[in-house]
Design an enzyme around this catalytic site. Structure first.
Site, PDB file in Angstrom:
ATOM      1  N   SER A 127       0.841  -1.187   0.000  1.00  0.00           N
ATOM      2  CA  SER A 127       0.000   0.000   0.000  1.00  0.00           C
ATOM      3  C   SER A 127       0.878   1.239   0.000  1.00  0.00           C
ATOM      4  O   SER A 127       1.894   1.281   0.693  1.00  0.00           O
ATOM      5  CB  SER A 127      -0.901   0.010   1.237  1.00  0.00           C
ATOM      6  N   CYS A 128       0.489   2.229  -0.806  1.00  0.00           N
ATOM      7  CA  CYS A 128       1.177   3.519  -0.811  1.00  0.00           C
ATOM      8  C   CYS A 128       0.126   4.622  -0.680  1.00  0.00           C
ATOM      9  O   CYS A 128      -1.064   4.366  -0.842  1.00  0.00           O
ATOM     10  CB  CYS A 128       2.023   3.703  -2.070  1.00  0.00           C
ATOM     11  N   PRO A 129       0.518   5.860  -0.365  1.00  0.00           N
ATOM     12  CA  PRO A 129      -0.469   6.914  -0.102  1.00  0.00           C
ATOM     13  C   PRO A 129      -1.473   7.143  -1.223  1.00  0.00           C
ATOM     14  O   PRO A 129      -2.651   7.363  -0.971  1.00  0.00           O
ATOM     15  CB  PRO A 129       0.400   8.154   0.144  1.00  0.00           C
TER      16      PRO A 129
END
Length: 585
Positions: A127-129
């Site tokens: 997951s990334c922003p």
């Protein structure tokens, strides 16, 4: 013949605990080994292992889905598996435990659990922003790295269009480690008891093979939060109920859970405004005073956000982040046209399923998929939801809400008693389950329409079950075990705090007697609250909100309703439950 000791435990301490113990015992008998099993459950610890049992054991098996204290097994080889693994193939668990016995080894964070070879050895989340490029690149890096190291892996991506390739409970239970490659906060609650390794998406992209090797060597079991055993049981019960929610009910409860803090904060600020400035604090003559300001914050900001938040997070539960904007805007429209919380629920489901449909049908290719969550889905979804709310749904829903509100405000006599009996019995029926939450959501939603009597009835009825059990453990000791009498103290604290789930461990052990007894008292509390005209402006807080002026009307009568319901349920428990000695015979 080898000597083995084992401990089995599951969150409720009932079905899986006993099933795992029986499976291990039968497997040991079949394979000619000696086995002693200790079960840790909602009724306390049974067949407790002695120091001599542990000292003589060649291996220790922990088959548990909750935290088990393993300090007493220091110096023994210890194999940790889930209860499901023990139930499914107990012989394999025993073979695995005995096949790698090393008495000089430390107890075993590094010991590999018995697992289903058809399921992945590693489960991972990336997951990334923004949830676009790095999320998927990290997933590819981990998949390539696992393959290079001859491990099987399943990667869940938490991206801008929601979670994809979602990990199942079986995937998690059977995995050797959990690998988190994320630059955002990831909910770790479902990985309790698993070995976990955390890194960044950048590391997974740069050298996935090295990340996988490091994870397998260095992953550690996260330390579990400590606390009273009874509180842990209640927390586990609530988690199980939450996990069991599916479909429309799950989405509705998600919206309600996010809405509650806004209603609580708004309601308490309104009550404080009334306490400081009187019942007419909102009039212009008081403008600028502290009391008027507190009232305005609660009414014009806190309560104003109630319906949009409800609708937004219903849509978010269905369609993830792309559903949030259409849902909240639909909720704002519902509030502005007088459709209230019913309109908010309709807008939330409409937005969620509309956006989900659009997300499934609109395929732009990997390079352009990033446009969907930030441009296409919010724009098209909001337009569709807004037009339908204004031209199709809004009017009929507003009319229906006005009719319901008028009927509820005019309730008296038999009608009030009937509604109180219904809401009260619903609160005690499953104590935090779908029926309980349906009554709670109904009462909470009416607060925005200035209908406060159902909320008072619901809180009184929800406090009654744990309070009644606490009282019964004191007055009728012979109906309860020593462990239950001790748990009654914690149950009382949960009761005054309006945490109905505090009664679940008692109900789970003896549902056919406990649940009817609790429903009778809760129905009495709800009916008395309604017929006495008690009103509650905040949806939670238990006894801690009662001293606030104007938070509860007819406070004396309201306390009588709670006490009466508690006493009735306690007497019913005494009548329905048999003495412990008779049960044991």
């Amino acid at each position: 013949m080898s000597k083995i000791v084992a401990v089995t435990a599951c969150p409720t301490g009932i079905a899986h605990t006993i099933m795992a113990a029986e499976a291990l015992q039968q497997a040991a008998d079949r394979t000619g080994h000696s086995l002693r099993v200790e079960t840790q459950g909602s009724v306390g610890t049974r067949n407790t292992l002695s120091a001599e049992d542990i000292a003589a054991a060649d291996a220790v098996i922990i088959a548990a889905d909750t935290r088990v204290d393993t300090a007493r097994f220091a110096g023994k080889y210890m194999l940790e598996v889930s209860t499901v693994a023990a139930i499914r193939d107990a012989e394999a668990v025993i073979r695995h435990a005995l096949g790698q016995v090393n008495p000089g080894a430390q107890t075993a964070a590094a010991a590999a659990p018995a697992r289903d070879p058809s399921l992945p050895q590693i489960v991972a989340i990336t997951s990334c922003p923004t949830g676009i490029a790095h999320t998927f690149m990290a997933a590819e890096g981990l998949e390539t790295g696992a393959k290079a190291n001859s491990y099987s892996i399943k990667v869940e991506t938490q991206g801008s269009v929601g979670a994809q390739n979602t990990l199942t409970a079986a995937d998690v239970a059977n995995a050797e480690i959990v690998l988190i490659a994320a630059d955002t906060n990831v909910d770790m609650s479902r990985f309790a008891g698993k070995r976990i390794y955390e890194t960044s998406t950048k590391a997974a992209i740069k050298d996935g093979a090295q990340v996988v090797r490091t994870a397998m060597a260095e992953a550690k079991v996260a330390s579990a939060a400590t606390g009273p055993a009874y509180a842990d049981q209640v927390k586990a019960a609530k988690a199980q109920q939450s996990a069991s929610r599916t479909g429309a009910y799950k989405h509705l409860m998600t919206g309600v859970s996010y809405m509650i803090p806004f209603v609580v904060a708004g309601g308490l600020l309104i009550a404080l405004g009334f306490a400081l400035g009187g019942i007419y604090v909102y009039e212009d003559a008081n403008k600028g005073t502290l009391a008027w300001t507190l009232f305005t914050i609660g009414a014009k900001s806190g309560f104003a956000l109630m319906v949009p938040i409800l609708a937004g997070f219903i849509a978010h539960s269905i369609a993830d982040r792309p559903g949030l904007a259409p849902g909240m805007i639909g909720g704002m429209i519902a509030a502005s046209i007088g459709a209230g919380f019913i309109g908010g629920i309709a807008a939330g489901f409409l937005a969620g399923y509309t956006v989900k449909f659009l997300n499934d049908k609109i395929q732009l290719g990997r390079n352009l998929d990033g446009l969907k969550p930030v441009l296409i889905l919010p724009l098209v979804g909001t337009a569709i939801v807004g037009l339908l709310m204004y031209y199709v749904l809004g009017g009929p829903v507003a009319t229906a809400l006005a009719a319901i509100t008028g009927w509820l405000k005019g309730l008296q006599g038999t009608n009030a008693i009937f509604l109180g009996l219904l809401l009260g019995s619903m609160m005690a029926f499953d104590m935090g389950g779908p029926v309980n939450k349906a009554a709670y959501a109904f009462a909470t939603g009416l607060i925005a329409s200035e209908v406060y009597a159902p909320m008072a009835a619901v809180m009184a009825a929800g406090m009654t079950p744990p309070l009644a059990l606490a009282l019964a453990t004191v007055l009728f000791k012979n109906r309860f075990t020593v462990d239950e009498r001790e748990a009654g103290k914690a149950t009382a604290v949960l009761g005054i705090s309006f945490i109905t789930e505090g009664a679940i461990p008692f109900a789970a052990k003896d549902p056919l007697r406990v649940i009817p007894a609790l429903m009778i008292g809760s129905a009495v509390a709800g009916a008395l609250s309604m017929v006495m005209g008690a009103e509650l402006r905040v949806p939670h807080g238990g006894v801690f909100v009662l001293p606030i002026p104007n938070a509860v009307t007819h406070l004396g009568a309201y306390l009588i309703a709670i006490v009466a319901g508690t006493v009735v349920s306690a007497l019913a428990l005494a009548a329905l439950k048999k003495p412990v000695a008779a049960n044991a015979a």
